[in-house]
Design an enzyme around this catalytic site. Sequence first.
Site, PDB file in Angstrom:
ATOM      1  N   ARG A 122       0.856  -1.193   0.000  1.00 56.23           N
ATOM      2  CA  ARG A 122       0.000   0.000   0.000  1.00 56.23           C
ATOM      3  C   ARG A 122       0.889   1.238   0.000  1.00 56.23           C
ATOM      4  O   ARG A 122       0.932   1.997   0.956  1.00 56.23           O
ATOM      5  CB  ARG A 122      -0.892  -0.040   1.226  1.00 56.23           C
ATOM      6  CG  ARG A 122      -2.373  -0.246   0.960  1.00 56.23           C
ATOM      7  CD  ARG A 122      -2.744  -1.596   0.517  1.00 56.23           C
ATOM      8  NE  ARG A 122      -4.085  -1.617  -0.068  1.00 56.23           N
ATOM      9  CZ  ARG A 122      -5.216  -1.698   0.631  1.00 56.23           C
ATOM     10  NH1 ARG A 122      -5.193  -1.756   1.924  1.00 56.23           N
ATOM     11  NH2 ARG A 122      -6.383  -1.715   0.019  1.00 56.23           N
ATOM     12  N   GLN A 127      -0.408   2.405  -6.086  1.00 54.26           N
ATOM     13  CA  GLN A 127      -1.842   2.639  -5.930  1.00 54.26           C
ATOM     14  C   GLN A 127      -2.660   2.210  -7.155  1.00 54.26           C
ATOM     15  O   GLN A 127      -3.754   1.687  -7.026  1.00 54.26           O
ATOM     16  CB  GLN A 127      -2.097   4.113  -5.643  1.00 54.26           C
ATOM     17  CG  GLN A 127      -2.819   4.310  -4.352  1.00 54.26           C
ATOM     18  CD  GLN A 127      -2.769   5.741  -3.858  1.00 54.26           C
ATOM     19  OE1 GLN A 127      -2.078   6.587  -4.415  1.00 54.26           O
ATOM     20  NE2 GLN A 127      -3.515   6.009  -2.825  1.00 54.26           N
ATOM     21  N   ASP A 130      -3.639  -1.521  -7.190  1.00 49.89           N
ATOM     22  CA  ASP A 130      -4.196  -2.009  -5.932  1.00 49.89           C
ATOM     23  C   ASP A 130      -5.594  -2.612  -6.132  1.00 49.89           C
ATOM     24  O   ASP A 130      -6.605  -1.914  -6.081  1.00 49.89           O
ATOM     25  CB  ASP A 130      -4.225  -0.828  -4.953  1.00 49.89           C
ATOM     26  CG  ASP A 130      -4.677  -1.230  -3.572  1.00 49.89           C
ATOM     27  OD1 ASP A 130      -5.040  -2.400  -3.377  1.00 49.89           O
ATOM     28  OD2 ASP A 130      -4.673  -0.359  -2.692  1.00 49.89           O
ATOM     29  N   SER A 133      -8.228  -2.308  -3.230  1.00 54.28           N
ATOM     30  CA  SER A 133      -8.997  -1.059  -3.202  1.00 54.28           C
ATOM     31  C   SER A 133     -10.065  -1.046  -4.288  1.00 54.28           C
ATOM     32  O   SER A 133     -11.216  -0.689  -4.032  1.00 54.28           O
ATOM     33  CB  SER A 133      -8.074   0.149  -3.409  1.00 54.28           C
ATOM     34  OG  SER A 133      -7.276   0.317  -2.282  1.00 54.28           O
ATOM     35  N   TYR A 228      -2.789  -0.284   7.519  1.00 53.37           N
ATOM     36  CA  TYR A 228      -3.822  -1.206   7.992  1.00 53.37           C
ATOM     37  C   TYR A 228      -4.000  -1.062   9.497  1.00 53.37           C
ATOM     38  O   TYR A 228      -3.112  -0.569  10.191  1.00 53.37           O
ATOM     39  CB  TYR A 228      -3.389  -2.653   7.716  1.00 53.37           C
ATOM     40  CG  TYR A 228      -3.423  -3.040   6.260  1.00 53.37           C
ATOM     41  CD1 TYR A 228      -4.635  -3.215   5.613  1.00 53.37           C
ATOM     42  CD2 TYR A 228      -2.254  -3.268   5.562  1.00 53.37           C
ATOM     43  CE1 TYR A 228      -4.677  -3.594   4.282  1.00 53.37           C
ATOM     44  CE2 TYR A 228      -2.275  -3.649   4.226  1.00 53.37           C
ATOM     45  CZ  TYR A 228      -3.491  -3.814   3.598  1.00 53.37           C
ATOM     46  OH  TYR A 228      -3.536  -4.201   2.296  1.00 53.37           O
TER      47      TYR A 228
HETATM   48  P1  NAD Z   1      -9.072  -3.591   5.407  1.00 56.51           P
HETATM   49  O1  NAD Z   1      -9.961  -4.189   4.363  1.00 56.51           O
HETATM   50  O2  NAD Z   1      -7.897  -4.362   5.889  1.00 56.51           O
HETATM   51  O3  NAD Z   1     -10.003  -3.258   6.675  1.00 56.51           O
HETATM   52  C1  NAD Z   1     -11.167  -2.511   6.572  1.00 56.51           C
HETATM   53  C2  NAD Z   1     -11.247  -1.530   7.718  1.00 56.51           C
HETATM   54  O4  NAD Z   1     -11.478  -2.218   8.939  1.00 56.51           O
HETATM   55  C3  NAD Z   1      -9.973  -0.706   7.922  1.00 56.51           C
HETATM   56  O5  NAD Z   1     -10.271   0.660   7.826  1.00 56.51           O
HETATM   57  C4  NAD Z   1      -9.542  -1.077   9.348  1.00 56.51           C
HETATM   58  O6  NAD Z   1      -8.971   0.018  10.035  1.00 56.51           O
HETATM   59  C5  NAD Z   1     -10.865  -1.477   9.963  1.00 56.51           C
HETATM   60  N1  NAD Z   1     -10.754  -2.280  11.196  1.00 56.51           N
HETATM   61  C6  NAD Z   1      -9.875  -3.245  11.516  1.00 56.51           C
HETATM   62  N2  NAD Z   1     -10.119  -3.715  12.761  1.00 56.51           N
HETATM   63  C7  NAD Z   1     -11.190  -3.021  13.237  1.00 56.51           C
HETATM   64  C8  NAD Z   1     -11.922  -3.044  14.456  1.00 56.51           C
HETATM   65  N3  NAD Z   1     -11.583  -3.873  15.442  1.00 56.51           N
HETATM   66  N4  NAD Z   1     -12.945  -2.195  14.592  1.00 56.51           N
HETATM   67  C9  NAD Z   1     -13.286  -1.349  13.594  1.00 56.51           C
HETATM   68  N5  NAD Z   1     -12.647  -1.262  12.419  1.00 56.51           N
HETATM   69  C10 NAD Z   1     -11.594  -2.096  12.241  1.00 56.51           C
HETATM   70  O7  NAD Z   1      -8.548  -2.163   4.995  1.00 56.51           O
HETATM   71  P2  NAD Z   1      -8.620  -1.377   3.609  1.00 56.51           P
HETATM   72  O8  NAD Z   1      -9.989  -0.863   3.437  1.00 56.51           O
HETATM   73  O9  NAD Z   1      -8.071  -2.244   2.545  1.00 56.51           O
HETATM   74  O10 NAD Z   1      -7.632  -0.139   3.829  1.00 56.51           O
HETATM   75  C11 NAD Z   1      -6.992   0.118   5.041  1.00 56.51           C
HETATM   76  C12 NAD Z   1      -6.149   1.382   4.942  1.00 56.51           C
HETATM   77  O11 NAD Z   1      -5.232   1.362   3.868  1.00 56.51           O
HETATM   78  C13 NAD Z   1      -6.922   2.644   4.792  1.00 56.51           C
HETATM   79  O12 NAD Z   1      -6.303   3.599   5.599  1.00 56.51           O
HETATM   80  C14 NAD Z   1      -6.717   3.054   3.388  1.00 56.51           C
HETATM   81  O13 NAD Z   1      -6.854   4.456   3.216  1.00 56.51           O
HETATM   82  C15 NAD Z   1      -5.301   2.606   3.194  1.00 56.51           C
HETATM   83  N6  NAD Z   1      -5.017   2.416   1.771  1.00 56.51           N
HETATM   84  C16 NAD Z   1      -3.840   2.888   1.254  1.00 56.51           C
HETATM   85  C17 NAD Z   1      -3.556   2.727  -0.092  1.00 56.51           C
HETATM   86  C18 NAD Z   1      -2.295   3.222  -0.703  1.00 56.51           C
HETATM   87  O14 NAD Z   1      -1.662   4.096  -0.180  1.00 56.51           O
HETATM   88  N7  NAD Z   1      -1.903   2.644  -1.822  1.00 56.51           N
HETATM   89  C19 NAD Z   1      -4.444   2.053  -0.886  1.00 56.51           C
HETATM   90  C20 NAD Z   1      -5.621   1.576  -0.326  1.00 56.51           C
HETATM   91  C21 NAD Z   1      -5.885   1.752   1.010  1.00 56.51           C
END
Ligand code: NAD
Length: 371
Positions: A122, A127, A130, A133, A228
């Site tokens: 990530r 990006q 990904d 996403s 994450y």
């Molecule tokens: P994910 O599918 O792993 O998890 C979904 C969400 O569940 C996350 O926001 C996580 O914080 C939340 N979560 C985990 N445990 C929890 C709990 N106990 N209670 C409540 N919520 C909980 O995550 P995702 O959607 O794939 O993305 C996670 C992060 O990565 C985000 O901050 C996103 O902005 C970031 N991201 C970065 C890039 C990049 O820079 N290339 C790309 C995509 C996402």
Amino acid sequence: MRIAVLRETAPGEARVALVPDVVQRLTKSGNQISVEQEAGLAAGFTDADYEKAGARVLRSRAETLTGAELWARVRRPTAAELHEAPEGLTVVTMLGVEPAEALLPALAARRLALLCLERMPRITRAQTMDVLSSQATVAGYKAVLLGAAELGKLLPMLTTAAGTLAPAKVLVLGAGVAGLQAIATARRLGAVVAGFDVRPAAREQVLSLGATFVGPEVSADAEAAGGYARAQTSDEEARTREALAAAIPQHDLLICTAQVPGKRAPLLVDRRALGTLRPGSVVVDLAAETGGNVEGTRAGERVVIGGVVILGPVQLAATVPLHASQMYARNVLALIQHLSTKEGALKIDPADEITRAILVTGEERAGGSGP
Ligand code: NAD
């Protein structure tokens, strides 16, 4: 580079790894694309679309793979499929929640390189590649539609000659990519929306979409490497459940998306909290495949507990195959461009940060990280 696209074989899978637009861009830059006939049909793309984009459409899987250097797929291959692949082929695919280990002997036997798209780091540079996403965006949107279709209420507030209807209340647990898209979709449909996530950064994002933020105080160290969430301790999980228990009964539709990579999904709604929802309420648990955020969720099933409907959809992005494929294909295109030399040849360079992170070969030892 010679690239093959075959019909997906996983049950219910309607996506295709490359769409005609992307095929056109690849052929224009000198690549040769072979497509198995009807590979894109379930996603809305005909063989004629692929031919117009410059691909060769072939009858059989074996013909399509002959001479290919890269096989672009959506879903995890079976070991049998890998055994039939040409030696030295590079397979670009998602692996799903099953670990890679079961495929290692086949990868070794055929000297295949597998690039697992879910392992994409990530980082800003990656990006565009990904798939987590892009596919989570589709799943978050569709989760709200599934929930809305099950609910005995309309989502928006309506003032009619037959009276005024209050808007439905939606609670989104986990505000990552899928959760934020779910919040935005539920808001567009007119619901009153609240969200929760353990990562402090998510709070601003929830508020910026016009939702309220509920739940316990989040701790500054809830975020782990790669943006994450880290797994919460059992004490923290219990405190989170306790705090959410106050908010849950006021809602009609819960969309659960909380995940921790490589771990069981956190349990956010236990039987007691579930029992406080009004009969007719609906829960859509997108974490079903990794154990679920809700006690009682069953992956791929519709369960009714005390009048509350719990949906545990898996591979939800596959149910919106045209746009899901379009975004997936853009991710694959970006990766192919990353793997291409100036002369357009395929180069798998384990020293490259992105390639190293996603590369799985027959030499990988058991105990390596899951997909
Ligand atoms: P994910 O599918 O792993 O998890 C979904 C969400 O569940 C996350 O926001 C996580 O914080 C939340 N979560 C985990 N445990 C929890 C709990 N106990 N209670 C409540 N919520 C909980 O995550 P995702 O959607 O794939 O993305 C996670 C992060 O990565 C985000 O901050 C996103 O902005 C970031 N991201 C970065 C890039 C990049 O820079 N290339 C790309 C995509 C996402």
